[in-house]
Design a protein around this motif. Sequence first.
Motif, PDB file in Angstrom:
ATOM      1  N   ILE A   1      15.811   7.970  51.996  1.00 44.15           N
ATOM      2  CA  ILE A   1      16.620   7.886  50.906  1.00 44.15           C
ATOM      3  C   ILE A   1      15.750   8.022  49.573  1.00 44.15           C
ATOM      4  N   ALA A   2      14.773   7.503  49.618  1.00 43.14           N
ATOM      5  CA  ALA A   2      13.832   7.519  48.319  1.00 43.14           C
ATOM      6  C   ALA A   2      13.617   8.900  47.908  1.00 43.14           C
ATOM      7  N   ILE A   3      13.348   9.677  48.834  1.00 45.19           N
ATOM      8  CA  ILE A   3      13.399  11.189  48.571  1.00 45.19           C
ATOM      9  C   ILE A   3      14.538  12.035  48.132  1.00 45.19           C
ATOM     10  N   ALA A   4      15.583  11.652  49.104  1.00 40.87           N
ATOM     11  CA  ALA A   4      16.991  12.238  48.951  1.00 40.87           C
ATOM     12  C   ALA A   4      17.519  12.198  47.633  1.00 40.87           C
ATOM     13  N   ALA A   5      17.387  10.909  47.284  1.00 37.68           N
ATOM     14  CA  ALA A   5      18.249  10.463  45.946  1.00 37.68           C
ATOM     15  C   ALA A   5      17.254  10.631  44.790  1.00 37.68           C
ATOM     16  N   ALA A   6      16.293  11.174  44.735  1.00 37.03           N
ATOM     17  CA  ALA A   6      15.468  11.519  43.594  1.00 37.03           C
ATOM     18  C   ALA A   6      15.823  12.794  42.836  1.00 37.03           C
ATOM     19  N   SER A   7      15.712  12.837  41.643  1.00 39.92           N
ATOM     20  CA  SER A   7      16.011  14.066  40.893  1.00 39.92           C
ATOM     21  C   SER A   7      15.308  15.202  41.221  1.00 39.92           C
ATOM     22  N   ASN A   8      14.076  15.120  41.640  1.00 41.78           N
ATOM     23  CA  ASN A   8      13.235  16.336  42.063  1.00 41.78           C
ATOM     24  C   ASN A   8      13.036  16.158  43.766  1.00 41.78           C
ATOM     25  N   SER A   9      14.336  15.832  44.334  1.00 40.37           N
ATOM     26  CA  SER A   9      14.550  15.694  45.864  1.00 40.37           C
ATOM     27  C   SER A   9      13.817  16.932  46.557  1.00 40.37           C
ATOM     28  N   GLN A  10      14.213  18.048  46.122  1.00 39.55           N
ATOM     29  CA  GLN A  10      13.712  19.354  46.861  1.00 39.55           C
ATOM     30  C   GLN A  10      12.474  19.508  46.771  1.00 39.55           C
ATOM     31  N   ASP A  11      11.720  19.429  45.705  1.00 44.12           N
ATOM     32  CA  ASP A  11      10.333  19.425  45.574  1.00 44.12           C
ATOM     33  C   ASP A  11       9.469  18.441  46.042  1.00 44.12           C
ATOM     34  N   LEU A  12      10.056  17.149  46.319  1.00 49.47           N
ATOM     35  CA  LEU A  12       9.386  15.944  47.038  1.00 49.47           C
ATOM     36  C   LEU A  12       9.359  16.364  48.527  1.00 49.47           C
ATOM     37  N   THR A  13      10.519  16.854  49.049  1.00 53.49           N
ATOM     38  CA  THR A  13      10.560  17.199  50.464  1.00 53.49           C
ATOM     39  C   THR A  13       9.601  18.149  50.776  1.00 53.49           C
ATOM     40  N   ARG A  14       9.523  19.323  50.099  1.00 53.76           N
ATOM     41  CA  ARG A  14       8.392  20.176  50.140  1.00 53.76           C
ATOM     42  C   ARG A  14       6.933  19.711  50.211  1.00 53.76           C
ATOM     43  N   GLN A  15       6.893  18.998  49.157  1.00 47.82           N
ATOM     44  CA  GLN A  15       5.334  18.141  48.810  1.00 47.82           C
ATOM     45  C   GLN A  15       5.076  17.417  49.980  1.00 47.82           C
ATOM     46  N   ILE A  16       5.860  16.511  50.589  1.00 47.82           N
ATOM     47  CA  ILE A  16       5.545  15.692  51.554  1.00 47.82           C
ATOM     48  C   ILE A  16       5.340  16.337  52.963  1.00 47.82           C
ATOM     49  N   PHE A  17       6.358  17.102  53.331  1.00 48.28           N
ATOM     50  CA  PHE A  17       6.459  17.672  54.677  1.00 48.28           C
ATOM     51  C   PHE A  17       6.178  19.119  54.846  1.00 48.28           C
ATOM     52  N   GLY A  18       5.979  20.130  53.790  1.00 45.67           N
ATOM     53  CA  GLY A  18       5.627  21.244  53.925  1.00 45.67           C
ATOM     54  C   GLY A  18       6.899  22.046  54.559  1.00 45.67           C
ATOM     55  N   ASP A  19       6.504  22.693  55.396  1.00 43.87           N
ATOM     56  CA  ASP A  19       7.639  23.682  56.065  1.00 43.87           C
ATOM     57  C   ASP A  19       8.435  23.013  57.200  1.00 43.87           C
ATOM     58  N   SER A  20       7.748  21.899  57.679  1.00 41.31           N
ATOM     59  CA  SER A  20       8.265  21.077  59.094  1.00 41.31           C
ATOM     60  C   SER A  20       9.497  20.733  58.768  1.00 41.31           C
ATOM     61  N   ILE A  21       9.849  20.155  57.627  1.00 41.88           N
ATOM     62  CA  ILE A  21      11.157  19.483  57.299  1.00 41.88           C
ATOM     63  C   ILE A  21      11.850  20.119  56.296  1.00 41.88           C
ATOM     64  N   GLY A  22      12.965  20.783  56.389  1.00 39.19           N
ATOM     65  CA  GLY A  22      13.690  21.433  55.229  1.00 39.19           C
ATOM     66  C   GLY A  22      14.377  20.773  54.390  1.00 39.19           C
ATOM     67  N   TRP A  23      15.230  20.966  53.557  1.00 39.69           N
ATOM     68  CA  TRP A  23      16.091  20.486  52.413  1.00 39.69           C
ATOM     69  C   TRP A  23      17.403  21.302  52.360  1.00 39.69           C
ATOM     70  N   LEU A  24      18.406  20.275  52.246  1.00 37.10           N
ATOM     71  CA  LEU A  24      19.654  20.816  52.019  1.00 37.10           C
ATOM     72  C   LEU A  24      20.460  20.137  50.613  1.00 37.10           C
TER      73      LEU A  24
END
Length: 394
Positions: free
Chosen positions: A148-171
């Motif tokens: 949730i700390a990632i998902a609710a951030a204003s840069n959520s998509q960028d954080l997801t890519r930074q932390i997980f690379g391509d293994s976890i996507g974002w919608l």
Amino acid sequence: MLKTVSGSRIENLWDVSHADALSESDKLLYRSNLLGSDKRVTNYGGGNTSAKVMETDPLTGAQVEVLWVKGSGGDIGTMDKAGFSTLYMDKLTALKALYRGVAFEDEMVAYLPHCTFDLNPRAASIDTPLHAYVPKKHVDHVHPDAIIAIAAASNSQDLTRQIFGDSIGWLPWKKPGYELGLWLEDYCLKNPDAKGVVLESHGLFCWDDDAETCYATTLGTINQAIAWFEEQTAAIPAFGGKRHPTLPAAERRRIAAALMPAIRGMISADSHKVGHFDDQDTVLEFVGAADMPRLAALGTSCPDHFLRTKIRPLVVDFDPAAPDIDATLAGLAAMVDAYRADYTAYYQRCRHDDSPAIRDPNAVVYLVPGVGMITFAKDKATARISGEFYVNAI
């Protein structure tokens, strides 16, 4: 055999010898209860799990694929098998031909009972399509604090890519329902190597064709986020650092005992209330922090939280460095009135023509510097659970 991790990481509790003796549906219940046993993984009643299982059709005797998925209500940590809905997968797939687009997605809920397998009385939830259309046998959907700390951030998509690379996507944010189920299916088909997705302002989906691997992927993803946050914040004091002293335990309870009946009397005009007091370390760190008033006023960042806690708490005007409980009690009525006025104004700003009438405008969560957190609800269990949700928010 138990596989464990140290420190703040969430423990993998999967017992292979136990799980291997279970049916696929019993294995789903086992996985669900394990996930729900740690409130850092998902809060009470939050999230849902599923498995696509081959079952014997009671009408034809043939083997058919059935979606077992947590039904409406219930809690994955404490539920039993009666908490799962069961639906024919071929009928769920056939629903796609009836879908008329986003403007009509709410009508799809009425079709779900027609897909019921074996006369199961457990109503299917609005999240059913999210599980049905992921082309994997096992799916976990949870609301972990670290995600949730990632998902609710204003840069959520960028954080997801930074932390997980391509293994976890974002919608991006989308109200749970039929369309989001199709979005998940589309993402999976276009990204066959992905292990899950972060849903903006919502939570985490993970999947696999093996139950144990699905469980391990969910925990591994959460632990990866925890590790990243710990590295990033190692030298940063939480919530701006400590501002208020924490009072001794006996003094905290004495002050809470003075405040609770006074608050309850002020907020119980329309319905009775029961209070719950929480002074665990996480709460005390937050209520004593320099940035607590500013952060509390921002409101919780996840819709799953503020459904239980209201959008923000009431911060009680109390100074633990110079405690004057009589002065605080004398000022309580003004604090409660100000909160009600603020909540009513918030409702008026945000309401639509078809919105339900305003509900109880009183605060659910009360934060007391140096003392702890008080929550009020219709009964003790709901008051306690509301407090648990605010701890998730913290």
